[in-house]
Write an enzyme that holds these catalytic residues in place. Structure first.
Site, PDB file in Angstrom:
ATOM      1  N   TYR A  50     -97.871  52.097 -35.205  1.00  0.00           N
ATOM      2  CA  TYR A  50     -98.382  51.830 -33.848  1.00  0.00           C
ATOM      3  C   TYR A  50     -99.854  52.223 -33.708  1.00  0.00           C
ATOM      4  CZ  TYR A  50     -93.405  51.582 -32.421  1.00  0.00           C
ATOM      5  OH  TYR A  50     -92.069  51.287 -32.298  1.00  0.00           O
ATOM      6  N   HIS A 108     -88.584  52.719 -40.572  1.00  0.00           N
ATOM      7  CA  HIS A 108     -88.836  51.738 -39.506  1.00  0.00           C
ATOM      8  C   HIS A 108     -88.025  50.454 -39.691  1.00  0.00           C
ATOM      9  CE1 HIS A 108     -92.198  50.786 -36.417  1.00  0.00           C
ATOM     10  NE2 HIS A 108     -91.101  50.145 -36.105  1.00  0.00           N
TER      11      HIS A 108
END
Ligand SMILES: NC(=O)c1ccc[n+]([C@@H]2O[C@H](COP(=O)([O-])OP(=O)(O)OC[C@H]3O[C@@H](n4cnc5c(N)ncnc54)[C@H](OP(=O)(O)O)[C@@H]3O)[C@@H](O)[C@H]2O)c1
Length: 276
Positions: A50, A108
């Site tokens: 991110y 992830h």
């Protein structure tokens, strides 16, 4: 506002609603996270990919709430999967966050074609033993991916963060993951406000109960025992999104939201989706 917690198989407790930080970056992210903490959020969800871990760390340091009362989740990006690089991936996240441990570390995406998620998880188990990770978790893992990491390490993931929302209820997947003792955490629970919050079934319930459409959707998850990490950049929406424990959906309300399930497979299918 106090957000209830759920016990994880690691022995730690996790808030049932957390604050999703994607796609905020920089000062905007830090300010939004500080507002979220002020509203009562204690779980902050970020990821190496991110690009906002520094901003999350700044909010953790600036917040009057002690670090020990916050629950920070971050995620191993695809390019860091593998033996050796998983350790380096976590070290990079801890440096950017300015923390000496994370509460929850997730792989992830499984990236099955790459074939490194099992060795990555085994290395995460070492890092947990060293005290750098409190709870081990995964994200976007299907039951076969979970079975593979458990077969290697004997450690059941504490959490699987999955795309779950009314249009993609994924009831069979949620049940399969949960029966193994892993807590399900929904990402994009509000479907990024692309229509579900304005669906007549949702707005009718919201109107009757005097809450927002987002509260109806998030409460539907709570009553299905699914934790979630909704995102909002707006302090008022942050506050109402976490204010889910003073009202209840009836069985009929639950059925009305269940009926919004399209059954259409998610676009980011964990069996094939790749991001690094
Ligand atoms: N593990 C993974 O692969 C994965 C993937 C995607 C996301 N995530 C995590 O999950 C978190 C949440 O998912 P998401 O951000 O994709 O989607 P989301 O939480 O479903 O939706 C966020 C969007 O909904 C709007 N919104 C929020 N509350 C609202 C309300 N009460 N009324 C109307 N609109 C509202 C927000 O706009 P405003 O900001 O204007 O309020 C924002 O545009 C992310 O932040 C990230 O931490 C994880």
């Amino acid at each position: 506002m106090s957000i209830p917690t759920v016990s994880l198989n690691s022995g730690f407790d996790m808030p049932v609603v957390g604050y999703g930080t994607y796609p905020l970056k920089g000062h905007r992210a830090t300010d939004a996270i500080l507002a979220a903490i002020e509203s009562g959020y204690r779980l902050i969800d970020t990821a190496a990919s991110y690009g906002n871990e520094e901003a999350v760390g700044a909010a953790v340091r600036e917040s009057p709430v002690p670090r020990s009362e916050l629950f920070v989740t971050t995620k191993l990006r695809g390019s860091d999967q593998g033996r050796g690089s998983t350790r380096a991936g976590l070290a990079g996240s801890l440096t950017r966050l300015g923390l000496d441990y994370v509460d929850l570390y997730l792989i992830h995406w499984p990236l099955p074609r790459v074939g490194r998620f099992v060795e990555s998880y085994a290395e995460m188990a070492d890092l947990q033993r060293e005290g750098l990770i409190r709870s081990l978790g995964v994200s976007n893992f299907l039951p076969e991916h979970i079975a593979a990491v458990v077969a290697e390490t004997g450690i059941q993931p504490a959490v699987d963060q999955l795309q779950v929302s009314p249009s993609h209820a994924r009831a069979d997947l949620v049940t399969a993951v949960r029966t193994t003792g892993t807590v399900v955490q929904a990402w994009s629970p509000l479907e990024r406000n692309t229509g579900v919050l304005d669906d007549p079934s949702v707005t009718a319930i919201a109107g009757r109960l005097g809450v927002t459409g987002a509260q109806v959707v998030l409460r539907w998850l709570v009553q299905r025992d699914i934790t979630s990490v909704p995102h909002s950049s707006d302090p008022d929406r942050q506050r109402t999104n976490a204010d889910l424990f003073g009202f209840e959906l009836t069985a009929q309300d639950m059925a009305a939201i269940d009926a919004l399930d399209t059954g259409v497979p998610v676009k980011q299918d964990p069996a094939t989706w790749e991001e690094f």
